[in-house]
Design a protein around this motif. Sequence first.
Motif, PDB file in Angstrom:
ATOM      1  N   HIS A 208      -5.669  45.819  26.758  1.00  0.00           N
ATOM      2  CA  HIS A 208      -6.758  44.886  27.000  1.00  0.00           C
ATOM      3  C   HIS A 208      -6.509  44.097  28.283  1.00  0.00           C
ATOM      4  N   LEU A 209      -7.551  43.436  28.737  1.00  0.00           N
ATOM      5  CA  LEU A 209      -7.464  42.516  29.861  1.00  0.00           C
ATOM      6  C   LEU A 209      -7.798  41.129  29.333  1.00  0.00           C
ATOM      7  N   GLY A 210      -6.832  40.231  29.385  1.00  0.00           N
ATOM      8  CA  GLY A 210      -7.024  38.880  28.889  1.00  0.00           C
ATOM      9  C   GLY A 210      -7.303  37.927  30.037  1.00  0.00           C
ATOM     10  N   CYS A 211      -8.369  37.155  29.918  1.00  0.00           N
ATOM     11  CA  CYS A 211      -8.783  36.247  30.985  1.00  0.00           C
ATOM     12  C   CYS A 211      -8.425  34.813  30.616  1.00  0.00           C
ATOM     13  N   TYR A 212      -7.602  34.198  31.430  1.00  0.00           N
ATOM     14  CA  TYR A 212      -7.140  32.833  31.226  1.00  0.00           C
ATOM     15  C   TYR A 212      -7.505  32.041  32.487  1.00  0.00           C
ATOM     16  N   PRO A 213      -8.706  31.489  32.546  1.00  0.00           N
ATOM     17  CA  PRO A 213      -9.213  30.909  33.794  1.00  0.00           C
ATOM     18  C   PRO A 213      -8.311  29.866  34.433  1.00  0.00           C
ATOM     19  N   GLU A 214      -7.650  29.032  33.633  1.00  0.00           N
ATOM     20  CA  GLU A 214      -6.796  28.012  34.234  1.00  0.00           C
ATOM     21  C   GLU A 214      -5.563  28.625  34.890  1.00  0.00           C
ATOM     22  N   ILE A 215      -5.039  29.704  34.319  1.00  0.00           N
ATOM     23  CA  ILE A 215      -3.866  30.345  34.907  1.00  0.00           C
ATOM     24  C   ILE A 215      -4.251  31.104  36.171  1.00  0.00           C
ATOM     25  N   SER A 216      -5.479  31.606  36.237  1.00  0.00           N
ATOM     26  CA  SER A 216      -5.893  32.361  37.423  1.00  0.00           C
ATOM     27  C   SER A 216      -5.952  31.486  38.668  1.00  0.00           C
ATOM     28  N   ARG A 217      -5.877  30.166  38.497  1.00  0.00           N
ATOM     29  CA  ARG A 217      -5.862  29.264  39.652  1.00  0.00           C
ATOM     30  C   ARG A 217      -4.477  29.155  40.282  1.00  0.00           C
ATOM     31  N   PHE A 218      -3.449  29.652  39.585  1.00  0.00           N
ATOM     32  CA  PHE A 218      -2.099  29.614  40.144  1.00  0.00           C
ATOM     33  C   PHE A 218      -1.995  30.668  41.249  1.00  0.00           C
TER      34      PHE A 218
END
Length: 405
Positions: A208-218
């Motif tokens: 799967h592909l898990g989307c964690y919007p706050e982590i994608s800002r790193f």
Amino acid sequence: MRATSVGSFVALSGIAVGALALSEICPRSPLQGIEDQICAGPKWGLSATRKGDGDSSLPHLPWKGPEHCVNETCIFSNQHVGDGIVLFTSERDAHIASNFPVMASSTAATLPFHTAEIAGKGIGVVADRKIRKGETILVRSPTIMVQTEAHVGMEPGTRDVLYDLAVDRLPSKGRQLFMGQMGRDVFDKIEMNCFQLYIDGANESGGHLGCYPEISRFNHDCRPNVHNRINNMTHTTVAARDIELGEELSISYIDVILPREERRSRLRGWGFECACSHCRMSDEEAAASDARLRRIKQLESALVNFNETVVTAETGAQLVDLYERERLDIHLGRVYTRAALNFALFGEEDKAREFARVAVEAVERESGPDAGDAKAMRILAENPRAHWTWGKRRKGRAGQTGKGK
């Protein structure tokens, strides 16, 4: 910026299905026990309450779905997990995911950072205070999790309609966080920002592909100061070293144990030229770094294969020194573990215990307190002489259990 790329997927071509089957609901919900299956969807206005074995960190929370099924892929949603969560997956995998422990998320009031514009990088994450090594920074469930097979193989027109429906199932905050990521549409945002994970071991169908919007800002750094891991589908970020007030928080998008030019080449595939401090160093400094990385590969190979012409009791410690000089802080757990085991093999009690203790701390940062290596290193630190590795490589006593000095 993006987190972990899943590569360049080639979507299969076809004719858009449009409204075909999009209003139909699957006949039963995988989120309930087999003995009391019901159908959850708009027609009945029902929501399935997850059943579990009591291991969750939060009370069982209501799920809705399956909805809008195409072939074996459906939408499942829960507005009470984190900022809301939507699964775009099969009934089988939804059942597995719905029974994972739900970890309590960090609240906005306790977060030790803020987002800011970073010169040459766009949006990034900056520390509001000193963050100590080993401190947990974020714990998050995915906002959206999609089955890789459906993401790649479903007819694009149908997939995009379903993705829009999936995003609409999120509560306002979750929807805003997800849509605020880079990417022109939902598919693009998933491609650019989401992490690969497996919810059924290494079973390919569980990819799967898990989307964690706050982590994608790193943002990326070739010598990151934050370690990130996914257990089940919970994403945790931990400080890999002390982070000072005003310092940017960073993770790695690639394998960082690569020479500079290879790192830069891989990162161009992400659409940017890396300008981290390790990539900006002088050619002379970069050559010295690359030489250390080559030596790391040589020593690791010698330790794994136990090359008797190379490996001594100190080889593991030499490897640790190279990792520390290279500031490979996100990988120290495994190298401390290797050094501890190597000292035990050579019957060096004090050094085996010393490295086992620091290995426990590092492994817990990287993989959590229940990680197998953390448990093994606790045992070794307590009594190196009782460990199965003890003395097996002492000179003249290979394969025997030696007595301590």
